[in-house]
Design a protein around this motif. Structure first.
Motif, PDB file in Angstrom:
ATOM      1  N   GLU A  75       0.824  -1.205   0.000  1.00 20.93           N
ATOM      2  CA  GLU A  75       0.000   0.000   0.000  1.00 20.93           C
ATOM      3  C   GLU A  75       0.865   1.264   0.000  1.00 20.93           C
ATOM      4  OE1 GLU A  75      -3.393   1.012   0.096  1.00 20.93           O
ATOM      5  OE2 GLU A  75      -3.542  -0.941  -0.887  1.00 20.93           O
ATOM      6  N   LYS A  78       2.293   1.682  -3.452  1.00 22.71           N
ATOM      7  CA  LYS A  78       1.251   2.156  -4.362  1.00 22.71           C
ATOM      8  C   LYS A  78       1.109   3.682  -4.271  1.00 22.71           C
ATOM      9  CE  LYS A  78      -2.166  -1.607  -4.700  1.00 22.71           C
ATOM     10  NZ  LYS A  78      -2.534  -1.513  -6.114  1.00 22.71           N
ATOM     11  N   SER A  79       1.090   4.174  -3.046  1.00 19.71           N
ATOM     12  CA  SER A  79       0.903   5.605  -2.833  1.00 19.71           C
ATOM     13  C   SER A  79       2.075   6.422  -3.370  1.00 19.71           C
ATOM     14  CB  SER A  79       0.720   5.891  -1.336  1.00 19.71           C
ATOM     15  OG  SER A  79      -0.426   5.225  -0.847  1.00 19.71           O
ATOM     16  N   ARG A  85      -4.481   2.283 -13.420  1.00 12.65           N
ATOM     17  CA  ARG A  85      -4.877   0.915 -13.768  1.00 12.65           C
ATOM     18  C   ARG A  85      -4.881   0.747 -15.292  1.00 12.65           C
ATOM     19  NH1 ARG A  85      -5.934  -2.997  -9.514  1.00 12.65           N
ATOM     20  NH2 ARG A  85      -6.164  -1.731  -7.639  1.00 12.65           N
ATOM     21  N   PRO A 101     -11.165  -0.604 -10.939  1.00 13.26           N
ATOM     22  CA  PRO A 101     -11.153   0.196  -9.700  1.00 13.26           C
ATOM     23  C   PRO A 101     -11.126   1.691 -10.003  1.00 13.26           C
ATOM     24  CG  PRO A 101      -9.596  -1.620  -9.560  1.00 13.26           C
ATOM     25  CD  PRO A 101     -10.053  -1.566 -10.986  1.00 13.26           C
ATOM     26  N   ASP A 105      -7.148   4.318  -6.858  1.00 11.82           N
ATOM     27  CA  ASP A 105      -6.845   2.955  -6.409  1.00 11.82           C
ATOM     28  C   ASP A 105      -5.778   2.437  -7.371  1.00 11.82           C
ATOM     29  OD1 ASP A 105      -6.729   0.335  -5.620  1.00 11.82           O
ATOM     30  OD2 ASP A 105      -8.893  -0.002  -5.658  1.00 11.82           O
ATOM     31  N   TRP A 106      -4.523   2.730  -7.024  1.00 14.82           N
ATOM     32  CA  TRP A 106      -3.417   2.586  -7.967  1.00 14.82           C
ATOM     33  C   TRP A 106      -3.087   1.123  -8.268  1.00 14.82           C
ATOM     34  CZ3 TRP A 106      -3.468   7.088  -9.929  1.00 14.82           C
ATOM     35  CH2 TRP A 106      -3.604   8.235  -9.132  1.00 14.82           C
ATOM     36  N   SER A 107      -2.303   0.944  -9.315  1.00 14.35           N
ATOM     37  CA  SER A 107      -2.098  -0.394  -9.880  1.00 14.35           C
ATOM     38  C   SER A 107      -0.828  -1.094  -9.407  1.00 14.35           C
ATOM     39  CB  SER A 107      -2.071  -0.296 -11.413  1.00 14.35           C
ATOM     40  OG  SER A 107      -2.088  -1.558 -12.020  1.00 14.35           O
ATOM     41  N   ASN A 111      -1.869  -5.630  -4.830  1.00 10.93           N
ATOM     42  CA  ASN A 111      -2.053  -6.062  -3.443  1.00 10.93           C
ATOM     43  C   ASN A 111      -2.361  -7.556  -3.361  1.00 10.93           C
ATOM     44  OD1 ASN A 111      -1.592  -3.591  -2.227  1.00 10.93           O
ATOM     45  ND2 ASN A 111      -3.749  -3.028  -2.161  1.00 10.93           N
TER      46      ASN A 111
END
Length: 217
Positions: A75, A78-79, A85, A101, A105-107, A111
């Protein structure tokens, strides 16, 4: 941004789009059901380890914790990367089987793949033979995220690697202190704590040191 595996993403999603409906539905369900399978394996590993030595019990308890640590790392990454996506960014690709998503809500990384990679290796540290189940399951989960169209191949590859590395490090670093804690819990006077930790092996005391046979005079 055009990634080197965009063409591979298109090839996989085209294949998915042309697959039989039952394959598509299985992939959509399986991409989430795999998480439940790993959760069940964590519970099974804990239950089995209740009758094992304190070190084995500690590793079984650490397995889901290490996987959770890997997820947090995913996470955070990702940030930092903020990769869009592919179901929104790749022009000309087949429509994703799963709902794309929302923006934000990054790719990268995946996760699901991170959890799968972490769980697969952490469970294998608890019981080596289970690697023949957990690794194929992790690979299948990772591929399913590309198949349903919500991740690039590099997202899931990075997720698997990140999960595996973080989980193994977390288990290695945590084994000694958690082993001491497990021994303390097994010696506790609280019935609930003793039940959670289990009795350990019948012929080995709570700290894992074999009993010496009685000396007859």
């Amino acid at each position: 941004m055009d990634f080197v595996d965009t063409d591979l993403y298109r090839a996989v999603t085209d294949f998915a789009h042309d697959a039989p409906p039952w394959v598509q539905h299985s992939a959509e369900i399986g991409t989430e059901a795999g998480l439940l399978v790993f959760a069940a394996l964590f519970v099974a590993a804990w239950w089995r380890a209740r009758h094992a030595g304190t070190r084995a019990f500690a590793i079984a308890v650490l397995a889901p914790v290490a996987t959770a640590v890997a997820y947090v790392c995913s996470e955070l990454l990702k940030s930092a990367v903020t990769e869009e996506r592919p179901c929104r960014a790749v022009a000309g690709a087949a429509p994703s089987l799963a709902a794309c998503p929302p923006h934000g809500d990054w790719s990268f990384p995946s996760n699901h793949a991170t959890i799968a990679g972490g769980a697969a290796l952490a469970l294998a540290l608890a019981r080596r033979l289970i690697v023949w189940l957990t690794v194929p399951l992790a690979l299948l989960m990772a591929f399913s995220r590309v198949f349903v169209g919500v991740h690039y191949p590099h997202d899931v590859a990075a997720g698997l690697l990140l999960g595996a590395v973080v989980a193994v490090l977390a288990v290695r670093l945590g084994t000694r202190p958690v082993t001491r804690l497990a021994g303390t819990v097994r010696a506790s006077s609280a019935p609930a704590l003793r039940w959670l930790a289990g009795p350990g092996p019948a012929d080995v005391p709570s700290y894992g040191t074999p009993r010496r046979p009685a000396r007859h005079r």
